[in-house]
Design a protein around this motif. Structure first.
Motif, PDB file in Angstrom:
ATOM      1  N   ALA A 185      13.985  11.201  12.303  1.00 26.98           N
ATOM      2  CA  ALA A 185      13.587  10.639  11.011  1.00 26.98           C
ATOM      3  C   ALA A 185      13.526   9.126  11.190  1.00 26.98           C
ATOM      4  CB  ALA A 185      14.592  11.023   9.920  1.00 26.98           C
ATOM      5  N   ALA A 186      13.133   8.428  10.136  1.00 26.86           N
ATOM      6  CA  ALA A 186      13.029   6.972  10.220  1.00 26.86           C
ATOM      7  C   ALA A 186      13.544   6.335   8.938  1.00 26.86           C
ATOM      8  CB  ALA A 186      11.581   6.555  10.453  1.00 26.86           C
ATOM      9  N   THR A 187      14.079   5.131   9.090  1.00 24.66           N
ATOM     10  CA  THR A 187      14.363   4.299   7.924  1.00 24.66           C
ATOM     11  C   THR A 187      13.381   3.136   7.969  1.00 24.66           C
ATOM     12  OG1 THR A 187      16.026   2.977   9.063  1.00 24.66           O
ATOM     13  CG2 THR A 187      16.808   4.895   7.851  1.00 24.66           C
ATOM     14  N   VAL A 188      12.903   2.756   6.820  1.00 29.82           N
ATOM     15  CA  VAL A 188      11.907   1.697   6.722  1.00 29.82           C
ATOM     16  C   VAL A 188      12.448   0.608   5.797  1.00 29.82           C
ATOM     17  CG1 VAL A 188       9.529   1.137   6.042  1.00 29.82           C
ATOM     18  CG2 VAL A 188      10.055   3.408   6.996  1.00 29.82           C
ATOM     19  N   ALA A 189      12.353  -0.624   6.243  1.00 30.26           N
ATOM     20  CA  ALA A 189      12.688  -1.775   5.407  1.00 30.26           C
ATOM     21  C   ALA A 189      11.468  -2.685   5.417  1.00 30.26           C
ATOM     22  CB  ALA A 189      13.905  -2.510   5.950  1.00 30.26           C
ATOM     23  N   LEU A 190      11.028  -3.089   4.239  1.00 26.39           N
ATOM     24  CA  LEU A 190       9.835  -3.926   4.187  1.00 26.39           C
ATOM     25  C   LEU A 190       9.929  -4.938   3.060  1.00 26.39           C
ATOM     26  CD1 LEU A 190       7.550  -2.624   1.837  1.00 26.39           C
ATOM     27  CD2 LEU A 190       7.978  -0.770   3.422  1.00 26.39           C
ATOM     28  N   THR A 191       9.189  -6.014   3.237  1.00 25.84           N
ATOM     29  CA  THR A 191       9.044  -6.997   2.177  1.00 25.84           C
ATOM     30  C   THR A 191       7.582  -6.997   1.762  1.00 25.84           C
ATOM     31  OG1 THR A 191       8.669  -8.833   3.707  1.00 25.84           O
ATOM     32  CG2 THR A 191      10.945  -8.431   3.022  1.00 25.84           C
ATOM     33  N   VAL A 192       7.368  -7.286   0.491  1.00 31.82           N
ATOM     34  CA  VAL A 192       6.006  -7.274  -0.048  1.00 31.82           C
ATOM     35  C   VAL A 192       5.764  -8.498  -0.906  1.00 31.82           C
ATOM     36  CG1 VAL A 192       5.864  -4.739  -0.051  1.00 31.82           C
ATOM     37  CG2 VAL A 192       6.640  -5.934  -2.107  1.00 31.82           C
ATOM     38  N   ALA A 193       4.505  -8.806  -1.064  1.00 28.03           N
ATOM     39  CA  ALA A 193       4.051  -9.762  -2.066  1.00 28.03           C
ATOM     40  C   ALA A 193       3.329  -8.925  -3.117  1.00 28.03           C
ATOM     41  CB  ALA A 193       3.112 -10.785  -1.456  1.00 28.03           C
ATOM     42  N   MET A 194       3.564  -9.231  -4.368  1.00 33.72           N
ATOM     43  CA  MET A 194       2.923  -8.457  -5.417  1.00 33.72           C
ATOM     44  C   MET A 194       2.145  -9.342  -6.378  1.00 33.72           C
ATOM     45  SD  MET A 194       6.446  -6.931  -7.076  1.00 33.72           S
ATOM     46  CE  MET A 194       5.551  -5.969  -8.210  1.00 33.72           C
ATOM     47  N   ARG A 195       1.077  -8.789  -6.915  1.00 36.56           N
ATOM     48  CA  ARG A 195       0.267  -9.510  -7.889  1.00 36.56           C
ATOM     49  C   ARG A 195       1.073  -9.694  -9.173  1.00 36.56           C
ATOM     50  NH1 ARG A 195      -4.419  -6.358  -8.118  1.00 36.56           N
ATOM     51  NH2 ARG A 195      -3.476  -5.165  -9.787  1.00 36.56           N
ATOM     52  N   ALA A 196       0.946 -10.838  -9.783  1.00 33.44           N
ATOM     53  CA  ALA A 196       1.651 -11.128 -11.033  1.00 33.44           C
ATOM     54  C   ALA A 196       1.286 -10.090 -12.085  1.00 33.44           C
ATOM     55  CB  ALA A 196       1.300 -12.530 -11.518  1.00 33.44           C
ATOM     56  N   GLY A 197       2.277  -9.667 -12.847  1.00 29.74           N
ATOM     57  CA  GLY A 197       2.042  -8.727 -13.934  1.00 29.74           C
ATOM     58  C   GLY A 197       2.241  -7.273 -13.561  1.00 29.74           C
ATOM     59  N   ILE A 198       2.517  -6.975 -12.314  1.00 31.92           N
ATOM     60  CA  ILE A 198       2.722  -5.588 -11.899  1.00 31.92           C
ATOM     61  C   ILE A 198       4.195  -5.227 -12.100  1.00 31.92           C
ATOM     62  CG2 ILE A 198       2.779  -4.055  -9.898  1.00 31.92           C
ATOM     63  CD1 ILE A 198       0.285  -5.269  -8.925  1.00 31.92           C
ATOM     64  N   PRO A 199       4.474  -4.097 -12.740  1.00 31.60           N
ATOM     65  CA  PRO A 199       5.879  -3.685 -12.920  1.00 31.60           C
ATOM     66  C   PRO A 199       6.460  -3.206 -11.578  1.00 31.60           C
ATOM     67  CG  PRO A 199       4.413  -2.010 -13.811  1.00 31.60           C
ATOM     68  CD  PRO A 199       3.556  -3.173 -13.386  1.00 31.60           C
ATOM     69  N   PHE A 200       7.514  -3.856 -11.142  1.00 33.62           N
ATOM     70  CA  PHE A 200       8.040  -3.584  -9.802  1.00 33.62           C
ATOM     71  C   PHE A 200       8.601  -2.169  -9.653  1.00 33.62           C
ATOM     72  CE2 PHE A 200      11.445  -3.510  -6.622  1.00 33.62           C
ATOM     73  CZ  PHE A 200      10.689  -3.772  -5.499  1.00 33.62           C
ATOM     74  N   ALA A 201       9.437  -1.720 -10.578  1.00 31.62           N
ATOM     75  CA  ALA A 201      10.109  -0.421 -10.414  1.00 31.62           C
ATOM     76  C   ALA A 201       9.102   0.725 -10.251  1.00 31.62           C
ATOM     77  CB  ALA A 201      11.048  -0.161 -11.587  1.00 31.62           C
ATOM     78  N   ALA A 202       8.113   0.785 -11.098  1.00 33.13           N
ATOM     79  CA  ALA A 202       7.117   1.862 -11.007  1.00 33.13           C
ATOM     80  C   ALA A 202       6.284   1.729  -9.740  1.00 33.13           C
ATOM     81  CB  ALA A 202       6.214   1.838 -12.241  1.00 33.13           C
ATOM     82  N   THR A 203       5.931   0.505  -9.405  1.00 38.01           N
ATOM     83  CA  THR A 203       5.111   0.282  -8.212  1.00 38.01           C
ATOM     84  C   THR A 203       5.896   0.571  -6.938  1.00 38.01           C
ATOM     85  OG1 THR A 203       3.852  -1.383  -9.424  1.00 38.01           O
ATOM     86  CG2 THR A 203       3.619  -1.378  -7.039  1.00 38.01           C
ATOM     87  N   ALA A 204       7.199   0.294  -6.949  1.00 34.19           N
ATOM     88  CA  ALA A 204       8.033   0.586  -5.771  1.00 34.19           C
ATOM     89  C   ALA A 204       8.010   2.080  -5.454  1.00 34.19           C
ATOM     90  CB  ALA A 204       9.457   0.102  -5.999  1.00 34.19           C
ATOM     91  N   GLU A 205       8.008   2.927  -6.480  1.00 30.33           N
ATOM     92  CA  GLU A 205       7.950   4.370  -6.249  1.00 30.33           C
ATOM     93  C   GLU A 205       6.604   4.775  -5.640  1.00 30.33           C
ATOM     94  OE1 GLU A 205      10.508   6.431  -6.171  1.00 30.33           O
ATOM     95  OE2 GLU A 205      11.589   4.582  -6.612  1.00 30.33           O
ATOM     96  N   VAL A 206       5.535   4.115  -6.054  1.00 30.46           N
ATOM     97  CA  VAL A 206       4.210   4.396  -5.478  1.00 30.46           C
ATOM     98  C   VAL A 206       4.194   3.960  -4.009  1.00 30.46           C
ATOM     99  CG1 VAL A 206       1.739   3.843  -5.615  1.00 30.46           C
ATOM    100  CG2 VAL A 206       3.063   4.196  -7.717  1.00 30.46           C
ATOM    101  N   ILE A 207       4.781   2.797  -3.733  1.00 30.15           N
ATOM    102  CA  ILE A 207       4.858   2.311  -2.350  1.00 30.15           C
ATOM    103  C   ILE A 207       5.654   3.303  -1.501  1.00 30.15           C
ATOM    104  CG2 ILE A 207       5.775   0.506  -0.835  1.00 30.15           C
ATOM    105  CD1 ILE A 207       5.356  -1.465  -3.227  1.00 30.15           C
ATOM    106  N   ARG A 208       6.805   3.737  -2.000  1.00 30.61           N
ATOM    107  CA  ARG A 208       7.630   4.692  -1.244  1.00 30.61           C
ATOM    108  C   ARG A 208       6.855   5.969  -0.951  1.00 30.61           C
ATOM    109  NH1 ARG A 208      11.778   2.441  -4.533  1.00 30.61           N
ATOM    110  NH2 ARG A 208      13.296   1.402  -3.186  1.00 30.61           N
ATOM    111  N   GLY A 209       6.145   6.469  -1.941  1.00 30.29           N
ATOM    112  CA  GLY A 209       5.351   7.688  -1.737  1.00 30.29           C
ATOM    113  C   GLY A 209       4.268   7.497  -0.689  1.00 30.29           C
ATOM    114  N   SER A 210       3.592   6.367  -0.739  1.00 25.79           N
ATOM    115  CA  SER A 210       2.526   6.072   0.219  1.00 25.79           C
ATOM    116  C   SER A 210       3.072   5.936   1.638  1.00 25.79           C
ATOM    117  CB  SER A 210       1.796   4.794  -0.204  1.00 25.79           C
ATOM    118  OG  SER A 210       0.760   4.486   0.694  1.00 25.79           O
ATOM    119  N   VAL A 211       4.183   5.200   1.776  1.00 26.27           N
ATOM    120  CA  VAL A 211       4.793   5.005   3.098  1.00 26.27           C
ATOM    121  C   VAL A 211       5.327   6.329   3.641  1.00 26.27           C
ATOM    122  CG1 VAL A 211       6.725   3.904   4.316  1.00 26.27           C
ATOM    123  CG2 VAL A 211       5.287   2.562   2.762  1.00 26.27           C
TER     124      VAL A 211
END
Length: 163
Positions: free
Chosen positions: A112-138
């Protein structure tokens, strides 16, 4: 050391890449050979075969060591693993991948793998909901491309940008 000139078509000689590593490895091999005194026919070319493997590994760059679901070990360049994760992160609207670190995990290690990443996000994007989308994509990309699950995906929003 050979110099690589852009556009010359000449590749650097991996044998010249890390002379200190070669010297250290030669010392270890010599110690081993003197301790166990193998038969000459058993050692023919052993040193050069080992050094060739080390040089090839150094030439390719760092590797991430993983295993398939059936326990078969494999290595993939760390740059390739990071690229897989970056593409998955960048596919999320309003998110740009910055740093990516993927480490082997699981039992046995590398299954298995553990992933740690940093991101830049566009202003106005809700982080919590978007983080779940990022996790799903990764998670989907790691499973599809590497054949192993991402058991942990840590995300740090490092920057905010305006389009």
């Amino acid at each position: 050391m050979n110099e690589h000139v852009a556009g010359s078509g000449a590749e650097p000689d991996p044998a010249d890449a890390h002379p200190e590593s070669d010297a250290a490895l030669r010392g270890v091999i010599d110690d081993y050979m003197s301790t166990f005194e193998p038969e000459p026919e058993d050692t023919a070319g052993l040193r050069e075969r080992i050094l060739r493997l080390v040089r090839d590994d150094l030439y390719r760059g760092p590797s991430t060591h993983l295993q398939t679901g059936r326990g078969n070990p494999f290595s993939i360049s760390t740059a390739s693993v990071r690229s897989i994760v970056r593409i998955a992160v960048d596919s999320v609207d309003g998110i740009r991948a910055r740093s990516v670190d993927v480490e082997p995990a699981g039992d046995p290690e590398g299954s298995a793998a553990t992933v740690a990443l940093t991101v830049a996000m566009r202003a106005g994007i809700p982080f919590a909901a978007t983080a779940e989308v990022i996790r799903g994509s990764v998670a989907a990309a790691v499973l599809a491309e590497l054949g192993i699950p991402a058991v942990r995906i840590d995300i740090n929003a490092e920057d905010v940008y305006v389009d």
